[in-house]
Design an enzyme around this catalytic site. Structure first.
Site, PDB file in Angstrom:
ATOM      1  N   ASN A  16       0.873  -1.170   0.000  1.00 48.69           N
ATOM      2  CA  ASN A  16       0.000   0.000   0.000  1.00 48.69           C
ATOM      3  C   ASN A  16       0.910   1.221   0.000  1.00 48.69           C
ATOM      4  O   ASN A  16       1.444   1.609   1.033  1.00 48.69           O
ATOM      5  CB  ASN A  16      -0.908  -0.020   1.232  1.00 48.69           C
ATOM      6  CG  ASN A  16      -1.895   1.140   1.245  1.00 48.69           C
ATOM      7  OD1 ASN A  16      -1.889   2.001   0.374  1.00 48.69           O
ATOM      8  ND2 ASN A  16      -2.750   1.167   2.259  1.00 48.69           N
ATOM      9  N   LYS A  23       3.289   0.795   3.148  1.00 47.05           N
ATOM     10  CA  LYS A  23       2.878  -0.220   4.113  1.00 47.05           C
ATOM     11  C   LYS A  23       2.891  -1.573   3.420  1.00 47.05           C
ATOM     12  O   LYS A  23       2.558  -1.662   2.234  1.00 47.05           O
ATOM     13  CB  LYS A  23       1.486   0.093   4.673  1.00 47.05           C
ATOM     14  CG  LYS A  23       1.426   1.408   5.436  1.00 47.05           C
ATOM     15  CD  LYS A  23       0.008   1.710   5.914  1.00 47.05           C
ATOM     16  CE  LYS A  23      -0.031   3.050   6.636  1.00 47.05           C
ATOM     17  NZ  LYS A  23      -1.399   3.404   7.078  1.00 47.05           N
ATOM     18  N   ARG A  97      -2.620  -2.226  -3.384  1.00 48.05           N
ATOM     19  CA  ARG A  97      -3.833  -1.435  -3.204  1.00 48.05           C
ATOM     20  C   ARG A  97      -3.727  -0.203  -4.094  1.00 48.05           C
ATOM     21  O   ARG A  97      -2.783   0.584  -3.978  1.00 48.05           O
ATOM     22  CB  ARG A  97      -3.995  -1.005  -1.752  1.00 48.05           C
ATOM     23  CG  ARG A  97      -5.239  -0.148  -1.534  1.00 48.05           C
ATOM     24  CD  ARG A  97      -5.335   0.371  -0.115  1.00 48.05           C
ATOM     25  NE  ARG A  97      -6.551   1.136   0.084  1.00 48.05           N
ATOM     26  CZ  ARG A  97      -6.877   1.731   1.232  1.00 48.05           C
ATOM     27  NH1 ARG A  97      -6.068   1.629   2.267  1.00 48.05           N
ATOM     28  NH2 ARG A  97      -7.995   2.411   1.338  1.00 48.05           N
ATOM     29  N   HIS A 185     -12.684   3.065  -0.424  1.00 45.34           N
ATOM     30  CA  HIS A 185     -12.690   2.104   0.693  1.00 45.34           C
ATOM     31  C   HIS A 185     -13.345   0.785   0.289  1.00 45.34           C
ATOM     32  O   HIS A 185     -13.811   0.026   1.141  1.00 45.34           O
ATOM     33  CB  HIS A 185     -13.412   2.671   1.923  1.00 45.34           C
ATOM     34  CG  HIS A 185     -12.652   3.764   2.620  1.00 45.34           C
ATOM     35  ND1 HIS A 185     -13.256   4.906   3.085  1.00 45.34           N
ATOM     36  CD2 HIS A 185     -11.339   3.887   2.910  1.00 45.34           C
ATOM     37  CE1 HIS A 185     -12.341   5.694   3.640  1.00 45.34           C
ATOM     38  NE2 HIS A 185     -11.165   5.098   3.553  1.00 45.34           N
ATOM     39  N   ARG A 241      -9.738  16.169   5.747  1.00 42.07           N
ATOM     40  CA  ARG A 241     -10.523  16.434   4.544  1.00 42.07           C
ATOM     41  C   ARG A 241     -11.894  16.977   4.928  1.00 42.07           C
ATOM     42  O   ARG A 241     -12.484  16.551   5.918  1.00 42.07           O
ATOM     43  CB  ARG A 241     -10.678  15.161   3.710  1.00 42.07           C
ATOM     44  CG  ARG A 241      -9.390  14.727   3.032  1.00 42.07           C
ATOM     45  CD  ARG A 241      -9.549  13.386   2.348  1.00 42.07           C
ATOM     46  NE  ARG A 241      -8.725  12.356   2.979  1.00 42.07           N
ATOM     47  CZ  ARG A 241      -8.806  11.065   2.708  1.00 42.07           C
ATOM     48  NH1 ARG A 241      -9.703  10.616   1.843  1.00 42.07           N
ATOM     49  NH2 ARG A 241      -8.016  10.211   3.319  1.00 42.07           N
ATOM     50  N   ASP A 283      -6.337  13.998  14.894  1.00 42.62           N
ATOM     51  CA  ASP A 283      -6.425  12.705  15.566  1.00 42.62           C
ATOM     52  C   ASP A 283      -7.633  12.665  16.502  1.00 42.62           C
ATOM     53  O   ASP A 283      -7.709  13.447  17.464  1.00 42.62           O
ATOM     54  CB  ASP A 283      -5.135  12.437  16.352  1.00 42.62           C
ATOM     55  CG  ASP A 283      -5.173  11.117  17.077  1.00 42.62           C
ATOM     56  OD1 ASP A 283      -5.374  10.083  16.427  1.00 42.62           O
ATOM     57  OD2 ASP A 283      -5.023  11.128  18.319  1.00 42.62           O
ATOM     58  N   MET A 284      -8.560  11.763  16.240  1.00 51.22           N
ATOM     59  CA  MET A 284      -9.769  11.681  17.054  1.00 51.22           C
ATOM     60  C   MET A 284      -9.445  11.347  18.505  1.00 51.22           C
ATOM     61  O   MET A 284     -10.073  11.885  19.436  1.00 51.22           O
ATOM     62  CB  MET A 284     -10.729  10.640  16.459  1.00 51.22           C
ATOM     63  CG  MET A 284     -12.011  10.453  17.250  1.00 51.22           C
ATOM     64  SD  MET A 284     -13.042  11.944  17.360  1.00 51.22           S
ATOM     65  CE  MET A 284     -13.814  11.937  15.742  1.00 51.22           C
ATOM     66  N   GLU A 381      -7.833  -4.656   5.185  1.00 49.64           N
ATOM     67  CA  GLU A 381      -7.706  -4.467   3.747  1.00 49.64           C
ATOM     68  C   GLU A 381      -6.525  -5.257   3.183  1.00 49.64           C
ATOM     69  O   GLU A 381      -6.577  -5.737   2.043  1.00 49.64           O
ATOM     70  CB  GLU A 381      -7.574  -2.973   3.440  1.00 49.64           C
ATOM     71  CG  GLU A 381      -8.864  -2.214   3.702  1.00 49.64           C
ATOM     72  CD  GLU A 381      -8.660  -0.743   4.022  1.00 49.64           C
ATOM     73  OE1 GLU A 381      -9.232   0.103   3.329  1.00 49.64           O
ATOM     74  OE2 GLU A 381      -7.925  -0.461   4.991  1.00 49.64           O
TER      75      GLU A 381
END
Length: 411
Positions: A16, A23, A97, A185, A241, A283-284, A381
């Site tokens: 990826n 990755k 990917r 996705h 985004r 970052d959540m 994924e």
């Protein structure tokens, strides 16, 4: 997984490639299941203080290297060197990917010169992703000339959307130029449906919530609509985004505020979302820790949940009801407060969360009396890419090939 024979074992490498990272994951694939051998990443490609890290199946660190990685070719070779130094088997096929496959690619495809030429023509549709992904393919070709490479497209899953869902209300000539809802996705959605099996029958919304976030409405395994559109910038509010935006805002910024195209692109992709609203972080986890003491963090989190809740309502209308809601992705899998806030006010859809199950990240977090089942399903994924690549390689070469530790492919 496929119709290949029970002894048809293959070693599959999944790549990826991002703009400044690669990755990777190495799987041993054999009917009827797969085994993760290692996964890792090369980060800060083209920048100083790069990092390569390889993790084992239990997330233990197997190898770590701090150095500069000049480009994707160097990074891919370094990753393969690290895997070889750990006496891991050489890959027999490589799955990539790819964020975009255009309007025609609706399934995994063997990489050949024609496909590469087609991908280069699509760069204008995905300029932030495809160049790095093509570099990853080219780096593997240099390392392992002739090895089977398979392109797995994030857009392929959505090619089955009804035309009405794919079209924008623009002149027909714009459609003819390839401007349509592509959706993204897709590999994550495919994996979730694989996991759900028969449980995916009926009306399902899958919420892939992470730094990039989207949702898909699926009925009996058939996608009917999705939130991301022409690019991965549209749809839900995300980490950096903006998601869906009145196009008039962009025209105003361009015409009245002198913003350049590059400046607007950076604004909507890298300065907006959670980061833009909070002014703190994309970052959540960080924002959740701060939300009780910082109103900016609180507003960003609540806006994220509000937009997610609104899109669930819209997709439920497309499905004419809802029987299963699935949370996946980094935020969807690990942020219980976000799941709770997103589901608040959705009782009219039959959604009732069990607070204790939600806090413990259980597989099913709805109450026994909830007419809509709410699930938490970790996505993978990489594993979906490995399955696709295994199936394509088995169909192409036939059963009977086995993995080999002969040859590291070192350059």
């Amino acid at each position: 997984m496929t119709t290949a024979g029970l002894d048809d074992e293959r070693i599959i490498l999944c790549l990826n490639s991002g703009s400044s990272s690669v990755k990777f994951a190495l799987f041993q694939c054999r009917e009827p299941k797969e085994r993760l051998l290692a996964r890792g990443a090369v980060e800060r490609i083209g920048l100083q203080a790069g990092l390569l890290r390889v993790l084992g199946p239990a997330k233990e660190i197997l190898a770590e290297l701090n150095r500069d990685f000049a480009d994707h070719n160097v990074a891919v070779h370094a990753a393969l060197d690290a895997l070889a130094s750990l006496n891991l088997p050489r890959p027999e096929a490589v799955g990539h990917r790819l964020v975009h496959g255009g309007a025609e690619r609706d399934s995994p495809t063997i990489v050949d010169p024609r496909l590469l030429a087609d991908l280069k023509k699509l760069i204008a549709f995905a300029p932030l992703h495809l160049p790095a992904e093509i570099k990853g393919i080219e780096a593997v070709s240099r390392r392992f000339p002739g090895i089977l490479q398979v392109a797995c497209f994030d857009t392929a899953f959505h090619r089955r959307l009804p035309e009405m869902a794919q079209r924008f209300p623009l002149p027909r000539t714009i459609w003819d130029h390839g401007v349509r809802k592509y959706g993204f996705h897709g590999l994550s959605y495919e994996y979730i449906l694989d996991v759900l099996g028969e449980a995916a029958r009926g009306r399902t919304i899958i919420a892939h919530l992470g730094n990039g976030a989207s949702m898909a409405a699926v009925r009996d395994g058939q996608p009917l609509d999705t939130t991301m559109g022409f690019t991965p910038t549209g749809g839900l509010m995300m980490g950096t985004r903006c998601g869906d935006l009145d196009p008039g805002i962009l025209l105003y910024l361009f015409r009245e505020k002198g913003r350049s195209v590059a400046g607007i692109e950076d604004l909507v992709n890298h300065q907006s979302g959670l980061l833009g609203v909070s002014g703190i972080s994309s970052d959540m986890k960080t924002l959740l820790e701060m939300k009780n003491n910082d109103p900016r963090a609180s507003l960003a989190v609540e806006m994220f949940c509000y937009h997610a809740r609104k899109h669930i309502g819209a997709l439920a209308a497309v499905l004419e009801g809802l029987e299963t809601l699935v949370f996946t992705g980094g935020i969807g899998e690990r942020a219980a407060p976000v799941r709770r806030s997103v589901c608040r006010g959705l009782a009219y859809l039959g959604i009732k969360l069990d607070p204790a199950l939600n806090e413990s990240h259980a597989g099913t977090i709805s109450t026994a009396g909830s007419s809509c089942k709410v699930l938490v399903v970790p996505t993978d994924e990489d594993l979906m890419i490995a399955r696709h690549t295994y199936n394509v390689s088995s169909d192409r070469e036939g059963p009977g090939r086995s993995s080999s530790r002969d040859g590291t492919g070192k350059h």
